[in-house]
Design a protein around this motif. Structure first.
Motif, mmCIF file in Angstrom:
data_model
loop_
_atom_site.group_PDB
_atom_site.id
_atom_site.type_symbol
_atom_site.label_atom_id
_atom_site.label_comp_id
_atom_site.label_asym_id
_atom_site.label_seq_id
_atom_site.Cartn_x
_atom_site.Cartn_y
_atom_site.Cartn_z
ATOM 1 N N PRO A 41 0.831 -1.218 0.000
ATOM 2 C CA PRO A 41 0.000 0.000 0.000
ATOM 3 C C PRO A 41 0.858 1.257 0.000
ATOM 4 C CG PRO A 41 -0.871 -1.604 1.539
ATOM 5 C CD PRO A 41 0.449 -2.151 1.057
ATOM 6 N N GLY A 42 0.549 2.163 -0.917
ATOM 7 C CA GLY A 42 1.259 3.429 -0.987
ATOM 8 C C GLY A 42 2.621 3.371 -1.622
ATOM 9 N N LYS A 43 2.997 2.205 -2.147
ATOM 10 C CA LYS A 43 4.312 2.047 -2.751
ATOM 11 C C LYS A 43 4.184 1.618 -4.201
ATOM 12 C CE LYS A 43 6.876 1.010 1.475
ATOM 13 N NZ LYS A 43 7.871 0.080 2.109
ATOM 14 N N GLN A 44 5.264 1.800 -4.945
ATOM 15 C CA GLN A 44 5.287 1.374 -6.339
ATOM 16 C C GLN A 44 5.488 -0.139 -6.436
ATOM 17 O OE1 GLN A 44 8.330 3.751 -8.274
ATOM 18 N NE2 GLN A 44 6.795 5.239 -8.934
ATOM 19 N N ARG A 45 5.034 -0.695 -7.529
ATOM 20 C CA ARG A 45 5.264 -2.110 -7.783
ATOM 21 C C ARG A 45 6.763 -2.319 -8.002
ATOM 22 N NH1 ARG A 45 1.311 -5.242 -11.880
ATOM 23 N NH2 ARG A 45 -0.131 -4.106 -10.502
ATOM 24 N N GLU A 46 7.290 -3.372 -7.393
ATOM 25 C CA GLU A 46 8.721 -3.645 -7.497
ATOM 26 C C GLU A 46 8.975 -5.097 -7.844
ATOM 27 O OE1 GLU A 46 10.596 -2.993 -3.686
ATOM 28 O OE2 GLU A 46 9.451 -4.576 -2.698
ATOM 29 N N LEU A 47 10.107 -5.318 -8.495
ATOM 30 C CA LEU A 47 10.515 -6.680 -8.829
ATOM 31 C C LEU A 47 10.897 -7.427 -7.557
ATOM 32 C CD1 LEU A 47 11.466 -8.882 -10.896
ATOM 33 C CD2 LEU A 47 13.722 -7.803 -10.736
ATOM 34 N N VAL A 48 10.409 -8.658 -7.441
ATOM 35 C CA VAL A 48 10.852 -9.553 -6.375
ATOM 36 C C VAL A 48 11.898 -10.507 -6.924
ATOM 37 C CG1 VAL A 48 10.146 -11.334 -4.743
ATOM 38 C CG2 VAL A 48 8.615 -9.400 -5.222
ATOM 39 N N ALA A 49 11.547 -11.201 -8.006
ATOM 40 C CA ALA A 49 12.471 -12.139 -8.628
ATOM 41 C C ALA A 49 11.953 -12.490 -10.004
ATOM 42 C CB ALA A 49 12.618 -13.409 -7.792
ATOM 43 N N ASP A 50 12.871 -12.807 -10.904
ATOM 44 C CA ASP A 50 12.448 -13.344 -12.185
ATOM 45 C C ASP A 50 13.413 -14.414 -12.646
ATOM 46 O OD1 ASP A 50 13.340 -10.336 -14.088
ATOM 47 O OD2 ASP A 50 14.603 -11.937 -13.281
ATOM 48 N N ILE A 51 12.983 -15.158 -13.671
ATOM 49 C CA ILE A 51 13.755 -16.306 -14.142
ATOM 50 C C ILE A 51 13.528 -16.454 -15.634
ATOM 51 C CG2 ILE A 51 11.868 -17.891 -13.501
ATOM 52 C CD1 ILE A 51 14.066 -20.004 -12.889
ATOM 53 N N THR A 52 14.609 -16.686 -16.363
ATOM 54 C CA THR A 52 14.498 -16.875 -17.795
ATOM 55 C C THR A 52 14.168 -18.325 -18.122
ATOM 56 O OG1 THR A 52 16.829 -17.450 -18.108
ATOM 57 C CG2 THR A 52 16.262 -15.095 -18.107
ATOM 58 N N PHE A 67 14.018 -15.998 -0.466
ATOM 59 C CA PHE A 67 13.072 -16.419 -1.504
ATOM 60 C C PHE A 67 13.814 -17.183 -2.594
ATOM 61 C CE2 PHE A 67 9.776 -12.730 -1.002
ATOM 62 C CZ PHE A 67 9.702 -13.002 0.365
ATOM 63 N N THR A 68 13.102 -18.140 -3.195
ATOM 64 C CA THR A 68 13.656 -18.894 -4.313
ATOM 65 C C THR A 68 12.623 -18.978 -5.423
ATOM 66 O OG1 THR A 68 15.020 -20.244 -2.829
ATOM 67 C CG2 THR A 68 14.661 -21.074 -5.066
ATOM 68 N N ILE A 69 13.026 -18.569 -6.612
ATOM 69 C CA ILE A 69 12.139 -18.662 -7.767
ATOM 70 C C ILE A 69 12.536 -19.870 -8.606
ATOM 71 C CG2 ILE A 69 13.551 -17.142 -9.259
ATOM 72 C CD1 ILE A 69 10.886 -16.025 -10.349
ATOM 73 N N SER A 70 11.542 -20.533 -9.158
ATOM 74 C CA SER A 70 11.788 -21.676 -10.039
ATOM 75 C C SER A 70 10.665 -21.736 -11.058
ATOM 76 C CB SER A 70 11.877 -22.977 -9.233
ATOM 77 O OG SER A 70 10.663 -23.222 -8.553
ATOM 78 N N MET A 82 8.845 -18.685 -0.488
ATOM 79 C CA MET A 82 9.184 -17.568 0.393
ATOM 80 C C MET A 82 9.361 -18.086 1.813
ATOM 81 S SD MET A 82 6.564 -14.659 -1.083
ATOM 82 C CE MET A 82 5.101 -15.533 -0.521
ATOM 83 N N ASN A 83 10.564 -17.971 2.314
ATOM 84 C CA ASN A 83 10.893 -18.405 3.667
ATOM 85 C C ASN A 83 11.295 -17.203 4.517
ATOM 86 O OD1 ASN A 83 10.525 -21.113 2.859
ATOM 87 N ND2 ASN A 83 12.691 -21.287 2.261
ATOM 88 N N SER A 84 11.299 -17.410 5.829
ATOM 89 C CA SER A 84 11.701 -16.359 6.776
ATOM 90 C C SER A 84 10.973 -15.049 6.472
ATOM 91 C CB SER A 84 13.212 -16.152 6.719
ATOM 92 O OG SER A 84 13.902 -17.345 7.019
ATOM 93 N N LEU A 85 9.686 -15.143 6.304
ATOM 94 C CA LEU A 85 8.903 -13.963 5.919
ATOM 95 C C LEU A 85 8.900 -12.914 7.019
ATOM 96 C CD1 LEU A 85 6.066 -15.827 4.074
ATOM 97 C CD2 LEU A 85 7.388 -13.941 3.110
ATOM 98 N N LYS A 86 8.875 -11.661 6.576
ATOM 99 C CA LYS A 86 8.894 -10.512 7.464
ATOM 100 C C LYS A 86 7.652 -9.656 7.219
ATOM 101 C CE LYS A 86 13.929 -10.233 6.915
ATOM 102 N NZ LYS A 86 15.068 -9.359 6.505
#
Length: 114
Positions: A41-52, A67-70, A82-86
């Motif tokens: 909320p109130g923030k811009q969309r941001e990249l978390v992770a991507d994969i080719t 975090f691990t993307i697959s 997503m582990n160790s979430l904050k």
């Protein structure tokens, strides 16, 4: 018509884990890139992770080591473990797939309680 369907969001306590999934349909070719973005909320969309399609990954500094993307190219599906979430990970998480054009999912809410 391309469609991205996300699942796996929810409410979790600090330190917990969630796994997001996003399945792409409507294009027989595997996306060049699949990824996850988030918007708090109130923030811009941001990249978390991507994969080719070749398996090269890219992570935001804030999630590296947690975090691990697959992806499963045969299923045109991307995952985000997503582990160790904050609490600061709380956001709507959006899947994105890129062929020649970019496509977005509808978003899934992730809420981390303190």
């Amino acid at each position: 018509q391309v469609r991205l369907v996300e699942s796996g969001g929810g409410l979790v306590q600090t330190g917990g884990s969630l796994r997001l999934s996003c399945a792409a349909s409507g294009n027989n070719d595997s996306p060049n890139t699949m990824g996850w973005y988030r918007q708090a909320p109130g923030k811009q969309r941001e990249l978390v992770a991507d994969i080719t399609s070749g398996g090269n990954t890219n992570y935001a500094d804030s999630v590296k080591g947690r975090f691990t993307i697959s992806r499963d190219n045969a299923k045109n599906t991307v995952y985000l473990q997503m582990n160790s979430l904050k609490p600061e990970d709380t956001a709507v998480y959006y899947c994105r797939a890129v062929w020649r054009l970019r496509y977005w999912g509808q978003g899934t809410q992730v809420t981390v309680s303190s």
